[in-house]
Design a protein around this motif. Sequence first.
Motif, PDB file in Angstrom:
ATOM      1  N   THR A  34      67.621  -9.155 -54.454  1.00  0.00           N
ATOM      2  CA  THR A  34      67.188  -8.594 -53.244  1.00  0.00           C
ATOM      3  C   THR A  34      65.570  -8.429 -52.799  1.00  0.00           C
ATOM      4  OG1 THR A  34      67.787  -6.685 -56.009  1.00  0.00           O
ATOM      5  CG2 THR A  34      66.165  -5.625 -54.788  1.00  0.00           C
ATOM      6  N   HIS A  36      62.598  -5.658 -51.017  1.00  0.00           N
ATOM      7  CA  HIS A  36      62.401  -4.380 -50.606  1.00  0.00           C
ATOM      8  C   HIS A  36      60.958  -4.265 -49.694  1.00  0.00           C
ATOM      9  CE1 HIS A  36      58.831  -1.480 -52.294  1.00  0.00           C
ATOM     10  NE2 HIS A  36      59.640  -0.612 -51.653  1.00  0.00           N
ATOM     11  N   LYS A  38      58.407  -2.194 -46.468  1.00  0.00           N
ATOM     12  CA  LYS A  38      57.989  -1.043 -46.440  1.00  0.00           C
ATOM     13  C   LYS A  38      57.355  -1.169 -44.983  1.00  0.00           C
ATOM     14  CE  LYS A  38      56.501   0.574 -51.068  1.00  0.00           C
ATOM     15  NZ  LYS A  38      54.407   1.221 -51.838  1.00  0.00           N
ATOM     16  N   ASP A  45      60.554   2.997 -46.299  1.00  0.00           N
ATOM     17  CA  ASP A  45      60.735   2.700 -47.328  1.00  0.00           C
ATOM     18  C   ASP A  45      62.472   2.019 -47.635  1.00  0.00           C
ATOM     19  OD1 ASP A  45      60.753   1.501 -50.244  1.00  0.00           O
ATOM     20  OD2 ASP A  45      58.425   2.648 -49.959  1.00  0.00           O
ATOM     21  N   THR A  47      65.344  -0.565 -49.639  1.00  0.00           N
ATOM     22  CA  THR A  47      65.256  -1.750 -50.812  1.00  0.00           C
ATOM     23  C   THR A  47      66.685  -2.429 -50.459  1.00  0.00           C
ATOM     24  OG1 THR A  47      64.029  -1.289 -52.074  1.00  0.00           O
ATOM     25  CG2 THR A  47      65.377  -2.259 -52.977  1.00  0.00           C
ATOM     26  N   GLN A  62      72.403  -0.139 -49.949  1.00  0.00           N
ATOM     27  CA  GLN A  62      71.210  -0.189 -49.657  1.00  0.00           C
ATOM     28  C   GLN A  62      70.025   0.912 -49.755  1.00  0.00           C
ATOM     29  OE1 GLN A  62      70.200   2.301 -46.783  1.00  0.00           O
ATOM     30  NE2 GLN A  62      72.645   2.189 -46.925  1.00  0.00           N
ATOM     31  N   GLY A  64      66.675   3.442 -49.968  1.00  0.00           N
ATOM     32  CA  GLY A  64      65.201   3.895 -49.033  1.00  0.00           C
ATOM     33  C   GLY A  64      65.153   5.286 -49.165  1.00  0.00           C
ATOM     34  N   ALA A 136      64.674  -6.675 -43.719  1.00  0.00           N
ATOM     35  CA  ALA A 136      65.472  -7.137 -44.890  1.00  0.00           C
ATOM     36  C   ALA A 136      66.067  -7.868 -45.458  1.00  0.00           C
ATOM     37  CB  ALA A 136      65.278  -6.201 -45.781  1.00  0.00           C
TER      38      ALA A 136
END
Length: 154
Positions: A34, A36, A38, A45, A47, A62, A64, A136
Motif C-alpha cells: 500500500t 499513500h 498527496k 490525495d 492511495t 485505488q 482518493g 504511487a
Amino acid sequence: MAYGNLETLYRQVIMDHYKNPRNKGLNGDDSFYTVHIKNPTCGDDLTIQIKVEDGRITEIYQDGVGCSISMSSASVMSETVKGMKIEDVLKIIDNYVHMVKGEPFDENLDMGDAIVYQGVSQFPQRFKCATIAWNALSKAIEKYLNSPYHKDEE
Ligand code: ZN
C-alpha cells in the motif's frame, strides 16, 4: 484521424474514467503493498494497493480525492497494469513519465488508455496530477522489491 477528433476522443476517455473509476475502493488485505501520496498544490490525495504473484500485478485497488486528471489517471493506471509483469510495468512507468514531460518516448510501447495523457505535456503545471498514480505505483513496486518475502523467492 484529425488531431481535433483525437483530442475529443482523449477527453472522452479521461471523463469516462473520472466518472466511472475502475478498481476503486481499498479492498486489499495484508498481502497487498500500500502507498499513500498527496499532491498539496492541487489537493490530490491517492492511495493504491497492489498484490504481486509470480512477478505479476494480479490485483490492484485505488482510492482518493482530487482533480479529474489525477483521479482518472489512477483508474487508467490500474486498468493498464493489472495482470502485467513487474518488468513490463516499469517500462510503461518510465515511458509514461517521458511522454507527459514532453520528452521523446517509445510510441510503439502499448500503454493502453494511458496514451490519452499525451496532451498534458502542454500543461507542465498538471504534471504532478498526471503522474501521482504512476508515482504511487512505482513506490508500491519498490516496496515489493525490497520486501523480505520477495527476497526469499529469489
Ligand atoms: Zn491535480
